[in-house]
Design a protein around this motif. Structure first.
Motif, PDB file in Angstrom:
ATOM      1  N   LEU A   5       0.823  -1.213   0.000  1.00 29.24           N
ATOM      2  CA  LEU A   5       0.000   0.000   0.000  1.00 29.24           C
ATOM      3  C   LEU A   5       0.862   1.269   0.000  1.00 29.24           C
ATOM      4  O   LEU A   5       0.594   2.220  -0.743  1.00 29.24           O
ATOM      5  CB  LEU A   5      -0.937  -0.001   1.222  1.00 29.24           C
ATOM      6  CG  LEU A   5      -1.806   1.249   1.373  1.00 29.24           C
ATOM      7  CD1 LEU A   5      -2.805   1.382   0.240  1.00 29.24           C
ATOM      8  CD2 LEU A   5      -2.546   1.243   2.710  1.00 29.24           C
ATOM      9  N   ASP A   6       1.908   1.278   0.830  1.00 28.21           N
ATOM     10  CA  ASP A   6       2.765   2.466   0.903  1.00 28.21           C
ATOM     11  C   ASP A   6       3.373   2.800  -0.451  1.00 28.21           C
ATOM     12  O   ASP A   6       3.475   3.965  -0.840  1.00 28.21           O
ATOM     13  CB  ASP A   6       3.885   2.269   1.938  1.00 28.21           C
ATOM     14  CG  ASP A   6       3.349   2.363   3.364  1.00 28.21           C
ATOM     15  OD1 ASP A   6       2.133   2.607   3.519  1.00 28.21           O
ATOM     16  OD2 ASP A   6       4.132   2.180   4.304  1.00 28.21           O
ATOM     17  N   LEU A   8       2.100   2.136  -3.328  1.00 28.41           N
ATOM     18  CA  LEU A   8       1.034   2.690  -4.180  1.00 28.41           C
ATOM     19  C   LEU A   8       0.742   4.138  -3.777  1.00 28.41           C
ATOM     20  O   LEU A   8       0.600   5.021  -4.632  1.00 28.41           O
ATOM     21  CB  LEU A   8      -0.231   1.835  -4.039  1.00 28.41           C
ATOM     22  CG  LEU A   8      -1.496   2.381  -4.718  1.00 28.41           C
ATOM     23  CD1 LEU A   8      -1.283   2.572  -6.208  1.00 28.41           C
ATOM     24  CD2 LEU A   8      -2.672   1.439  -4.492  1.00 28.41           C
ATOM     25  N   LEU A   9       0.688   4.387  -2.474  1.00 26.99           N
ATOM     26  CA  LEU A   9       0.391   5.741  -1.997  1.00 26.99           C
ATOM     27  C   LEU A   9       1.453   6.739  -2.470  1.00 26.99           C
ATOM     28  O   LEU A   9       1.157   7.907  -2.708  1.00 26.99           O
ATOM     29  CB  LEU A   9       0.289   5.766  -0.467  1.00 26.99           C
ATOM     30  CG  LEU A   9      -0.936   5.076   0.136  1.00 26.99           C
ATOM     31  CD1 LEU A   9      -0.860   5.083   1.665  1.00 26.99           C
ATOM     32  CD2 LEU A   9      -2.231   5.732  -0.308  1.00 26.99           C
ATOM     33  N   LYS A  10       2.684   6.260  -2.603  1.00 21.95           N
ATOM     34  CA  LYS A  10       3.777   7.148  -3.035  1.00 21.95           C
ATOM     35  C   LYS A  10       3.616   7.604  -4.481  1.00 21.95           C
ATOM     36  O   LYS A  10       4.240   8.573  -4.906  1.00 21.95           O
ATOM     37  CB  LYS A  10       5.127   6.442  -2.863  1.00 21.95           C
ATOM     38  CG  LYS A  10       5.657   6.523  -1.441  1.00 21.95           C
ATOM     39  CD  LYS A  10       6.976   5.796  -1.305  1.00 21.95           C
ATOM     40  CE  LYS A  10       7.334   5.646   0.175  1.00 21.95           C
ATOM     41  NZ  LYS A  10       8.314   4.602   0.401  1.00 21.95           N
ATOM     42  N   THR A  11       2.800   6.913  -5.232  1.00 21.86           N
ATOM     43  CA  THR A  11       2.631   7.294  -6.645  1.00 21.86           C
ATOM     44  C   THR A  11       1.631   8.454  -6.804  1.00 21.86           C
ATOM     45  O   THR A  11       1.419   8.938  -7.904  1.00 21.86           O
ATOM     46  CB  THR A  11       2.109   6.123  -7.500  1.00 21.86           C
ATOM     47  OG1 THR A  11       0.785   5.788  -7.047  1.00 21.86           O
ATOM     48  CG2 THR A  11       3.012   4.911  -7.393  1.00 21.86           C
ATOM     49  N   ARG A  12       1.024   8.864  -5.686  1.00 18.61           N
ATOM     50  CA  ARG A  12       0.028   9.948  -5.768  1.00 18.61           C
ATOM     51  C   ARG A  12       0.696  11.228  -6.280  1.00 18.61           C
ATOM     52  O   ARG A  12       1.784  11.586  -5.817  1.00 18.61           O
ATOM     53  CB  ARG A  12      -0.550  10.204  -4.377  1.00 18.61           C
ATOM     54  CG  ARG A  12      -1.804  11.047  -4.382  1.00 18.61           C
ATOM     55  CD  ARG A  12      -2.278  11.259  -2.961  1.00 18.61           C
ATOM     56  NE  ARG A  12      -3.531  11.974  -2.914  1.00 18.61           N
ATOM     57  CZ  ARG A  12      -4.042  12.490  -1.798  1.00 18.61           C
ATOM     58  NH1 ARG A  12      -3.405  12.354  -0.652  1.00 18.61           N
ATOM     59  NH2 ARG A  12      -5.189  13.124  -1.823  1.00 18.61           N
ATOM     60  N   LYS A  13       0.036  11.868  -7.219  1.00 22.99           N
ATOM     61  CA  LYS A  13       0.620  13.072  -7.838  1.00 22.99           C
ATOM     62  C   LYS A  13       0.747  14.204  -6.828  1.00 22.99           C
ATOM     63  O   LYS A  13      -0.127  14.394  -5.990  1.00 22.99           O
ATOM     64  CB  LYS A  13      -0.264  13.555  -8.989  1.00 22.99           C
ATOM     65  CG  LYS A  13       0.113  12.935 -10.316  1.00 22.99           C
ATOM     66  CD  LYS A  13      -0.540  13.672 -11.455  1.00 22.99           C
ATOM     67  CE  LYS A  13      -2.047  13.561 -11.436  1.00 22.99           C
ATOM     68  NZ  LYS A  13      -2.701  14.078 -12.632  1.00 22.99           N
ATOM     69  N   LYS A  14       1.826  14.984  -6.981  1.00 25.94           N
ATOM     70  CA  LYS A  14       2.003  16.153  -6.115  1.00 25.94           C
ATOM     71  C   LYS A  14       1.172  17.293  -6.711  1.00 25.94           C
ATOM     72  O   LYS A  14       1.235  17.533  -7.920  1.00 25.94           O
ATOM     73  CB  LYS A  14       3.482  16.542  -6.092  1.00 25.94           C
ATOM     74  CG  LYS A  14       3.848  17.464  -4.951  1.00 25.94           C
ATOM     75  CD  LYS A  14       5.366  17.606  -4.860  1.00 25.94           C
ATOM     76  CE  LYS A  14       5.762  18.363  -3.607  1.00 25.94           C
ATOM     77  NZ  LYS A  14       5.433  19.752  -3.619  1.00 25.94           N
ATOM     78  N   PRO A  15       0.364  17.957  -5.893  1.00 24.06           N
ATOM     79  CA  PRO A  15      -0.465  19.048  -6.436  1.00 24.06           C
ATOM     80  C   PRO A  15       0.396  20.173  -7.021  1.00 24.06           C
ATOM     81  O   PRO A  15       1.466  20.470  -6.489  1.00 24.06           O
ATOM     82  CB  PRO A  15      -1.218  19.559  -5.209  1.00 24.06           C
ATOM     83  CG  PRO A  15      -1.087  18.508  -4.178  1.00 24.06           C
ATOM     84  CD  PRO A  15       0.169  17.776  -4.457  1.00 24.06           C
ATOM     85  N   GLU A  16      -0.068  20.755  -8.118  1.00 24.37           N
ATOM     86  CA  GLU A  16       0.667  21.873  -8.724  1.00 24.37           C
ATOM     87  C   GLU A  16       0.083  23.188  -8.248  1.00 24.37           C
ATOM     88  O   GLU A  16      -1.102  23.446  -8.429  1.00 24.37           O
ATOM     89  CB  GLU A  16       0.580  21.777 -10.249  1.00 24.37           C
ATOM     90  CG  GLU A  16       1.414  20.634 -10.795  1.00 24.37           C
ATOM     91  CD  GLU A  16       1.229  20.458 -12.283  1.00 24.37           C
ATOM     92  OE1 GLU A  16       0.786  21.420 -12.942  1.00 24.37           O
ATOM     93  OE2 GLU A  16       1.504  19.352 -12.770  1.00 24.37           O
ATOM     94  N   VAL A  17       0.941  23.990  -7.696  1.00 25.04           N
ATOM     95  CA  VAL A  17       0.481  25.268  -7.138  1.00 25.04           C
ATOM     96  C   VAL A  17       0.392  26.318  -8.242  1.00 25.04           C
ATOM     97  O   VAL A  17       1.279  26.413  -9.084  1.00 25.04           O
ATOM     98  CB  VAL A  17       1.480  25.777  -6.067  1.00 25.04           C
ATOM     99  CG1 VAL A  17       0.879  26.944  -5.302  1.00 25.04           C
ATOM    100  CG2 VAL A  17       1.878  24.664  -5.140  1.00 25.04           C
ATOM    101  N   SER A  18      -0.694  27.085  -8.208  1.00 29.65           N
ATOM    102  CA  SER A  18      -0.840  28.168  -9.177  1.00 29.65           C
ATOM    103  C   SER A  18       0.226  29.238  -8.910  1.00 29.65           C
ATOM    104  O   SER A  18       0.497  29.585  -7.753  1.00 29.65           O
ATOM    105  CB  SER A  18      -2.240  28.782  -9.026  1.00 29.65           C
ATOM    106  OG  SER A  18      -2.230  30.114  -9.436  1.00 29.65           O
TER     107      SER A  18
END
Lengths: 111, 196
Positions: A5-6, A8-18
Motif C-alpha cells: 500500500l505504501d 502505491l500511496l507514493k505514486t500519488r501526484k504532487k499538487p501543482e500550485v498556481s
C-alpha cells in the motif's frame, strides 16, 4: 499493480500550485484593514461601547449631554463645601437616602 | 530589506504581523502558500477549493494574528496546518451532499466493475477517489503523516488528539484503503485479475 500500500500511496501526484496564488493572497490582504495588535483593555472597552450602542436608541448627543451634565454636577459638588450650597434644602441625609446609603456620615465625608 | 525579512524566522515574522506589518505577512505567504496549498488540495481534491481554503486561512491570520500564540511553544507551521486542516474539514462537510453520492455509487459497484474501472479511470483517479472516500479525520491523518512528512506527534498536535488516537486513525485509514484498492485491482489482486 502494487503489492504494498505504501508503495502505491507514493505514486500519488504532487499538487501543482498556481503561480499567482501568493500574489492573489497578498493583494487580498492589502485590501483588508491592516492587523494592529490592540491591548486587551482597549478591546474590552471597544466591545462594551459597541454593545452599548446596539442596545441604546437615543442619539449620541443625548449621551454626550448627559455625561456633560454629570460632570458639571460632580464639579459643583466638588467645589462646594458642606453644606451643599447650590442645592438649598438638600441635606447629606437626603443624598444618602437617594443613593441608598444608610450612613449619612459617609455621604457627608464624600461631599 | 527584503533579504533581511527572508532571514527572519516564521515566529518572528508573526510578531511583526501582529503589529500590522504587511511585508512580514507577504513573506510568510511567499514561504508557505505552496506547502499549505498542497495540504488543502490533498484534503479537498480540487484546485479552486484548495486555493480558497489557503486564501481564507491566510486572511484569517492577517485579520486575527493573535490567534497564534508563540508563547505556547508551537511552531508557526504546526499551528497553521491546524488552521488549514480545520478549514478544509469544514469545507468538505459543507460540500458533502454534493460529492458523496458519486463516490458512494462508485464504491458500491467497485467489485463487479473492477476491471472496467481500471480501463475507464487511470490509477491516479482510482487512488484519489479511494482517499477522498475516507472519513475526514482519517484522511487528514494520512495526509499529514504520509504526504506532508510530519511526525506522529506533530500530526496529533494539529488534529488535537493524542498520539495513540492518531495512530489509530492512520491504521484505520490504511486498512480501508487497502481493502478498497485491493477490490479495485490496484493492490496484490492476482486472483481477481485471473477470475476477471
Amino acid at each position: 499493480m502494487f503489492d504494498d500500500l505504501d508503495q502505491l500511496l507514493k505514486t500519488r501526484k504532487k499538487p501543482e500550485v498556481s503561480a499567482h496564488l501568493s500574489a492573489q493572497i497578498i493583494a487580498a490582504a492589502a485590501r483588508e484593514r491592516p492587523a494592529v495588535k490592540i491591548p486587551a483593555f482597549v478591546q474590552v472597552a471597544k466591545g462594551f461601547w459597541t454593545d452599548m450602542q446596539a442596545q441604546l436608541t437615543l442619539p449620541r448627543p443625548a449621551y454626550a449631554f448627559a455625561v456633560l451634565a454629570l460632570f458639571i454636577f460632580g464639579a459643583l459638588i466638588g467645589s462646594s463645601a458642606d453644606p451643599i450650597g447650590f442645592l438649598p434644602g438638600v441635606t447629606t441625609d437626603d443624598l444618602a437616602s437617594f443613593m441608598l446609603i444608610e450612613d449619612g456620615f459617609v455621604v457627608g465625608e464624600w461631599v | 530589506m527584503v533579504e533581511q525579512v527572508q532571514e527572519i524566522s516564521d515566529e518572528s515574522l508573526m510578531e511583526r504581523v501582529c503589529s500590522g506589518d504587511h511585508q512580514a505577512f507577504a513573506e510568510l505567504v511567499e514561504r508557505h502558500s505552496g506547502l499549505f496549498y498542497s495540504a488543502a488540495y490533498r484534503m479537498c481534491g480540487q484546485n479552486e477549493e484548495a486555493e480558497d481554503i489557503v486564501q481564507d486561512a491566510f486572511l484569517k491570520l492577517w485579520n486575527k494574528p493573535q490567534g497564534y500564540d508563540a508563547g505556547k511553544g508551537a511552531k508557526f507551521t504546526t499551528w497553521f496546518y491546524r488552521v488549514v486542516t480545520n478549514l478544509a474539514i469544514d469545507h468538505m462537510r459543507r460540500k458533502k451532499p454534493q460529492t458523496n453520492p458519486e463516490v458512494l455509487d462508485y464504491m458500491a459497484d467497485k467489485v463487479p466493475l473492477a476491471d472496467q474501472a481500471l480501463e475507464d479511470k487511470d490509477q491516479q483517479d482510482v487512488l484519489e477517489e479511494a482517499i477522498a472516500a475516507l472519513p475526514e479525520r482519517q484522511k487528514a491523518a494520512l495526509n499529514l503523516c504520509f504526504y506532508e512528512g510530519l511526525s506522529n506527534k506533530e500530526a496529533a498536535e494539529i488534529l488535537e488528539v493524542g498520539v495513540k488516537a492518531l495512530e489509530s486513525l492512520l491504521m484505520r485509514a490504511k486498512k480501508t484503503l487497502k481493502e478498497d484498492l485491493d477490490a479495485q485491482g490496484l493492490l496484490g489482486s492476482e486472483k481477481k485479475r485471473v477470475t476477471g
